[in-house]
Design an enzyme around this catalytic site. Structure first.
Site: not given
Lengths: 545, 457
Positions: A64, A67, A98, A198
């Site tokens: 999503c 994230a 991550r 992003h």
């Protein structure tokens, strides 16, 4: 130990038909547009549909917006407190998973990466609003840690109940005076994948941090490295090489980053873009506002690394740097070539499939090429059309409802800080000599004709494709790992690598050669069947010798 | 120091959770759903929830975790997720062909007020659920409870399938709670040894501990069948292991189908296993075979052999309520001192239970429900311990404070074996003791100076 491989020749169109066969008609029609048979090097590359909604119920690889924003872009920063406003889960799942490494190079050696912070919203916060709790949480984080910056992230319910996180952040920033508090409206339901996150992260980082440093950076050959996240230490290896070449990395967005790096990014003279998908917005904004040109580079693969270094040297157009870069490449390559020669007899001719990211499905093909391996099918999890077909398609992209709700910020040249790095004539000469600015040609041209390119690949299609094409290696994420491996086909996780790394730069290439050699040649794949399963017929009486 | 910003001085926090000792409800519901045969878990929310839960479960179990999502967009979030779920149900039954879809909600779908029951009825009316197939649902808003209550809610939804024919079938329902596939397998082994005809649900053994054989099937043979769940209403009794994980489902079976239930602690350690075995034999009316008594004796033997190393060692624990209650009891029973106990899951009952279990200890015991690992770390800084027991995230505390760590709980992301080696029952007790002793003595071997370093310990 050799694996028996059934070699059935399938036509690409038949494979595509097979992938779509079982879908309800509506689903098949949609998916057909996201499965493309490549016409590489032809002028009329067929259009692929990308960055569109995933079909409910289809087991997607995607995550999503949250994230993409908190997990990908802001997660690797070491000295900014990341505070998640929402129920506990979102903060928990993004906690250290991550594999972003950091050398914690901030002023006071701060490292907040091992901390997950959340307002842990409860039902009463959903009913009565969570702004007060957020305010209190920011205060508590400030009192405990006194960080330079506190970044606040919205999760799904925050947008729905209408908490004004930006107003709370602003209020607290003014109250503290010595701590920048800013917020990200990165609710998970926005956009269609991580990609929207992003973009949201890019905007806020640019608005709230870039250009705020007052310390002047006086080093030579200053660049920003955009779209590198220091997973498994990739960024460390790239920084090692840059330093050796005498190139100064002002700011990495955002692997191993610090607040001060972001704040100083406007002082670089070139932006080098690794992951085009996740960070190209910042590259564009840096150019418009501060006059920093950008080029696409790639540090995945030894030859790509060398090529990228040469591009950077070419830009600065200084013999000292050009010579230094050549010397470094000459010094590093023998080690790489030795490793290459070692693995080649075992990896040459093997095939791979890559379904990750918005860049990696492209970048990692270079590494496979160096090992004599062919990528027979690939696609992005959250790429856009420009990541497949090249940036020239950007003006023709349709803005749909899901993209429209992601803020586009308009920037203008900064009155004080805008400074063209090169004259128009210099830029023209560089272009003429083959250094292309703002250029990315995408994944498709680098893949062979007739390879199948699939956007937003899902569980069902992956399973089918593997059974039909039987690759020697499949690359995707952790969710896909074990269903693939159960089939007896090794899977390499190319988001956070599971373990290992770095795979960037020269040393990273060597690590990758060994890792892939280990995977595709592991003895374990020969143990799938017990002796009595291989020869089930009891043909003779056993005679004791 | 990895957690170098954690101060020793403890200040009150009213709003900020740091390093949580819990996660959200939906992941528990997803894990429970995987314990149904032929089931595809479905996350009714935005894609990220499903991706995060699948990733975390995959990293913990090292097995394929398949689950679908309603893939909410902003539009669905405004207009409701009914259309998405209806479409998902149709696609799932067409493409993946599960026997049953177990839907759980998320904070998103709960905040907008989607009604699972009504949507399932609509799906059925529209012919989207093939004959003989099922859709069940559990409400699991992330802003209530924790992963533990999410698990419990889905188990309750499974119990909702129970029907009562009016005739008892002589079976005993065992609700194991959130334990590993290896633990579920061990519970079944014990029940079989005792000669109890049982239905265990959920049952992730045979689903999440599968072999590598060159074949992949989305729906492995394991898991409790829908048929067995339906028949659980005719059982003679239910043993619910764990108040937090299993009691709600058992009580619902009692209320709906008149299956009497007994809520026990999870059978970790000697005493809790004793109570489980005893309850099992009483409800089923069987005799405990010598083999089980022999296993018990072995555990007692090991406790006796290792006692010298355990005596009055101070332990800090973090995890989930049901597991911690049994583990604290076990530690007390071998004369260790569980001095700091934290769970992120809410429940005052938890604090009371731990206090009661440790009331005779020669040390003050600190316990907190709705706590976090930041607080636990501060407690340890102020009152040091000899051993830490908890999930993988504890390794940051363990390294900073130079503590031996026994990984136990969820999630474990950096070690393997929990999928295969049970910690329930007497045999599981052996494994726990072995792990604890190894952690303590490896440390002693590392630290002892040359003059007192010894071969025989």
């Amino acid at each position: 130990m050799a694996r028996t491989k059934k070699l059935v020749q399938w036509e690409p169109n038949d494979i595509k038909a097979e992938l779509l066969k079982k879908y309800p008609p509506k689903v098949a029609r949609k998916r057909a547009k996201q499965i493309m048979i490549n016409e590489a090097l032809e002028n009329a590359t067929p259009e692929i549909v990308a960055n569109v909604r995933t079909i409910p119920g289809i087991i997607t690889m995607r995550g999503c917006t949250y994230a993409g924003c908190k997990g990908v872009i802001m997660g690797p920063t070491s000295d900014i407190v990341n505070l998640v406003h929402g129920p506990i889960g979102c903060s928990f799942y993004a906690w250290l998973t991550r594999r972003n490494q950091t050398s914690a190079s901030g002023e006071k050696n701060e490292n907040f990466i091992p901390y997950a912070m959340s307002t842990d919203m409860q039902d009463q916060d959903i009913i009565f609003g969570g702004e007060k709790k957020l305010e209190a949480a920011i205060q508590e984080a400030y009192d405990l840690f006194h960080p330079k910056g506190i970044a606040v992230f919205a999760t799904c319910p925050v947008g729905l109940i209408g908490d004004d996180i930006h107003a709370v952040a602003k209020k607290m920033k003014e109250k503290f005076g010595d701590c920048n508090v800013f917020a990200f409206s990165c609710e998970g339901y926005k956009g269609v994948s991580q990609s929207a996150g992003h973009h949201i992260a890019n905007n806020q980082v640019f608005k709230h941090m870039v250009g705020t440093s007052t310390t002047e950076k006086t080093d030579k050959y200053k660049i920003n490295l955009l779209g590198e996240y220091n997973i498994g230490g990739d960024g460390f290896e790239i920084d090692r090489i840059l330093k050796k070449c005498g190139i100064t990395n002002i700011a990495t967005f955002s692997g191993n980053s610090t607040y001060d790096q972001f704040a100083s990014a406007n002082q670089a003279d070139l932006s080098a873009v690794m992951c085009h998908r996740s960070i190209n917005y910042v590259a564009d904004m840096l150019e418009v506002k501060y006059g920093i040109p950008w080029i696409k580079i790639n540090f995945i693969g030894a030859s790509s690394t060398a090529k990228s270094l040469r591009k950077i040297a070419q830009y600065f157009d200084d013999k000292e740097l050009i010579d230094r870069v050549e010397a470094v490449i000459a010094e590093e390559m023998p080690f790489v070539e030795a490793a290459q020669q070692d693995v080649l007899p075992r990896t040459k001719g093997k095939t791979a499939m890559i379904f990750v990211g918005g860049s990696r499905a492209h970048h990692y093909q270079d590494l496979f090429k160096e090992m004599g391996m062919k990528t027979i099918s690939a696609g992005y999890e959250f790429g856009h059309r420009d990541d497949y077909e090249g940036r020239q398609v950007i003006p023709t992209l349709k803005v749909d409802a899901d993209s429209r709700n992601i803020e586009e910020i308009e920037v203008e040249p900064d009155e004080k800080l805008f400074r063209p790095r090169k004259t128009p004539e210099e830029m023209e000469t560089l272009e003429k000599n083959g250094l292309h600015f703002k250029e990315y040609n995408g994944l498709n041209p680098d893949m062979d004709k007739d390879t199948i390119i699939i956007d937003d690949m899902n569980q069902y299609e992956a399973d089918k494709l593997i059974q039909i094409m039987k690759p020697d290696l499949f690359c995707a994420g952790i969710k896909e790992k074990y269903s693939v491996q159960k089939l007896g086909i090794p899977q390499k996780q190319l988001h956070s690598y599971d373990s290992g790394g770095p795979y960037a730069g020269f040393k990273g290439a060597v690590n990758f050669y060994h890792e892939i050699d280990r995977l595709v040649n592991s003895k374990v794949w020969s143990y799938m069947k017990a002796p009595w399963q291989e020869n089930p017929e009891l043909s003779a009486t056993y005679v004791w010798e | 120091m990895l957690l170098r910003h954690t101060p020793k001085e403890i200040t009150e926090r009213s709003a900020l959770v740091i390093n949580p000792a819990k996660t959200c409800q939906p992941i528990g519901a997803m894990y429970a759903s995987l314990g149904i045969n032929g089931c595809l878990p479905h996350s009714h929310g935005s894609q990220g929830c499903c991706a995060y839960h699948r990733s975390t479960l995959t990293r913990h179990y090292k097995e394929p975790i398949v689950a679908a999502t309603s893939s909410f967009t902003e539009g669905a979030s405004v207009f409701g997720g009914q259309a998405n779920l209806l479409q998902a149900i149709e696609n799932i039954f067409t493409v993946y062909e599960p026997e049953i879809i177990a839907v759980h909600t998320t904070c998103l779908s709960e905040t907008i007020g989607d009604d699972l029951k009504q949507i399932a009825i609509k799906a059925d009316k529209e012919g989207k659920i093939p004959a003989g197939k099922y859709v069940i649902g559990a409400p699991t808003p992330s802003y209530v409870g924790s992963h533990v209550t999410g698990f419990s809610n889905m188990v309750k939804a499974m119990a909702g399938l129970a029907e009562s024919s009016g005739k008892k079938n002589g079976k005993v329902n065992i609700i194991p709670g959130w334990v590993e596939p290896s633990d579920m397998r061990e519970l079944k082994r014990l029940a079989e040894l005792i000669g109890v005809d049982y239905t265990l649900f959920p049952d992730t053994s045979g689903v999440l501990d599968g072999p590598l054989s060159g074949e992949y099937t989305m729906f492995p043979k394991g898991g409790t069948t829908v048929q067995a769940l339906k028949e659980s209403g005719d059982s003679i009794g239910t043993l619910a292991l764990g108040e937090w994980c299993s009691a709600d489902a058992a009580r619902q079976l009692d209320a709906k189908c008149k299956v009497p239930c007994s809520v026990l602690d999870m059978p970790f350690g000697l005493k809790a296993t004793d109570r489980f075995i005893d309850a099992l034999r009483i409800v089923a009316g069987t005799t405990v075979p010598d083999e089980v008594t022999y296993e018990r004796g072995q555990l007692v033997d090991l406790i006796s052999d290792m006692h010298q190393y355990f005596y009055h060692k101070r332990v800090a624990l973090v995890g989930d309520p049901d597991q911690l209650i049994s583990m604290v009891e076990f530690l007390v029973s071998i004369d260790m001192c569980p001095v700091h106990v934290v769970t992120g899951t809410p429940g005052k009952k938890f604090e009371k239970r731990i206090k009661a279990l440790t009331k005779d200890m020669p040390f003050e015991v600190k316990v907190k429900a709705k706590g976090d690992m930041f607080l636990l770390h501060q407690w340890i800084k102020n009152e040091p311990v000899d051993l830490l027991i908890g999930n993988t995230y504890c390794k940051y505390i363990a390294r900073d404070e130079d503590l031996p760590l026994v990984r136990w709980g969820f999630p474990i992301l950096d070690r393997q074996g929990h999928q295969y080696f049970p910690t329930v029952g007497y045999k599981g007790g052996l494994r726990l003791l072995e792990k604890i002793l190894s952690a303590l003595l490896d440390r002693k071997d590392r630290d002892d100076p040359e003059r007192s370093f010894e071969l025989v310990m």
